[in-house]
Write an enzyme that holds these catalytic residues in place. Structure first.
Site, PDB file in Angstrom:
ATOM      1  N   ASP A   6      -5.289   8.043  33.035  1.00  0.00           N
ATOM      2  CA  ASP A   6      -6.053   9.278  32.849  1.00  0.00           C
ATOM      3  C   ASP A   6      -5.943  10.193  34.062  1.00  0.00           C
ATOM      4  OD1 ASP A   6      -8.061  11.062  31.583  1.00  0.00           O
ATOM      5  OD2 ASP A   6      -9.284  10.400  33.285  1.00  0.00           O
ATOM      6  N   MET A  43     -12.710 -12.665  29.580  1.00  0.00           N
ATOM      7  CA  MET A  43     -12.727 -11.354  28.921  1.00  0.00           C
ATOM      8  C   MET A  43     -13.173 -10.256  29.886  1.00  0.00           C
ATOM      9  SD  MET A  43     -11.354 -12.003  26.139  1.00  0.00           S
ATOM     10  CE  MET A  43     -11.363 -10.287  25.666  1.00  0.00           C
ATOM     11  N   GLU A  44     -14.072 -10.585  30.789  1.00  0.00           N
ATOM     12  CA  GLU A  44     -14.520  -9.599  31.776  1.00  0.00           C
ATOM     13  C   GLU A  44     -13.379  -9.211  32.717  1.00  0.00           C
ATOM     14  OE1 GLU A  44     -18.046 -11.200  29.896  1.00  0.00           O
ATOM     15  OE2 GLU A  44     -16.219 -12.140  30.621  1.00  0.00           O
ATOM     16  N   MET A  87     -17.923 -10.079  19.864  1.00  0.00           N
ATOM     17  CA  MET A  87     -18.370 -11.475  19.899  1.00  0.00           C
ATOM     18  C   MET A  87     -18.475 -12.037  21.316  1.00  0.00           C
ATOM     19  SD  MET A  87     -18.963 -11.869  16.860  1.00  0.00           S
ATOM     20  CE  MET A  87     -18.597 -10.704  15.579  1.00  0.00           C
ATOM     21  N   CYS A  88     -18.385 -11.173  22.298  1.00  0.00           N
ATOM     22  CA  CYS A  88     -18.434 -11.595  23.693  1.00  0.00           C
ATOM     23  C   CYS A  88     -19.895 -11.683  24.155  1.00  0.00           C
ATOM     24  CB  CYS A  88     -17.666 -10.575  24.525  1.00  0.00           C
ATOM     25  SG  CYS A  88     -17.093 -11.189  26.077  1.00  0.00           S
ATOM     26  N   HIS A  89     -20.251 -12.807  24.772  1.00  0.00           N
ATOM     27  CA  HIS A  89     -21.612 -12.990  25.267  1.00  0.00           C
ATOM     28  C   HIS A  89     -21.872 -12.109  26.488  1.00  0.00           C
ATOM     29  CE1 HIS A  89     -20.994 -16.717  22.991  1.00  0.00           C
ATOM     30  NE2 HIS A  89     -22.300 -16.725  22.838  1.00  0.00           N
TER      31      HIS A  89
END
Length: 160
Positions: free
Chosen positions: A127, A112-113, A75-77
């Site tokens: 990793d 969010m980014e 749902m992130c633009h």
């Protein structure tokens, strides 16, 4: 009681409509920590990890992740970014701190980014170092601050 309280009346998730929001300058900073053995952090610092320069690779991975956030979080633009940068510092002998700052001029924020950037950077460190330290723990991923937008500025109150 529904386990999904934010589902719309059609029973499907929806993206928030931001078409009436004003474009403003927005910035967000996020942070993650990775606890590891002191020897692992020393190998990172000295550039002795077999897979290469851990912090350089993690920085690029974090920037790439910030740019791809809308492809990872449903749902992130999608947002054109003006800038994204990651910084690294040590806390004591066993903790690597990753901070990401992301900027845009847009109708929606870049929290969010920034969170995606530090998360993917931390996973990249894991990793690249897992062959020498499988006990590493990614922890404390959080929004540190954000500026711009309708909800205004936010600065995290530090614990302690």
């Amino acid at each position: 009681m529904s386990l999904l309280p934010h589902i719309n009346e059609q029973g499907r998730a929806k993206m928030v409509d931001v078409s009436d929001k004003a474009v403003t300058r927005r910035r967000a900073t996020a942070r993650a920590r990775i606890r590891m053995k002191a020897e692992t952090l020393q190998q990172i610092r000295e550039g002795r990890v077999q897979k290469g320069d851990v912090l350089a690779v993690a920085q690029v991975a974090g920037i790439m992740a910030a740019k791809k956030t809308s492809e990872l979080i449903p749902m992130c633009h999608p947002i054109p970014l003006r800038g994204a940068n990651l910084r690294f510092r040590e806390e004591g002998e066993e903790v690597l701190v990753i901070e990401a700052e992301v900027k845009t001029d847009n109708v929606t924020g870049v929290e969010m980014e920034a969170l995606t950037a530090v998360s993917i950077a931390a996973l990249t460190v894991y990793d690249m170092c897992k062959s020498i330290d499988k006990d590493m723990t990614v922890m404390d991923t959080c929004l540190v601050e954000k500026t711009g937008g309708k909800s205004g500025d936010y600065i995290r109150k530090e614990e302690g």
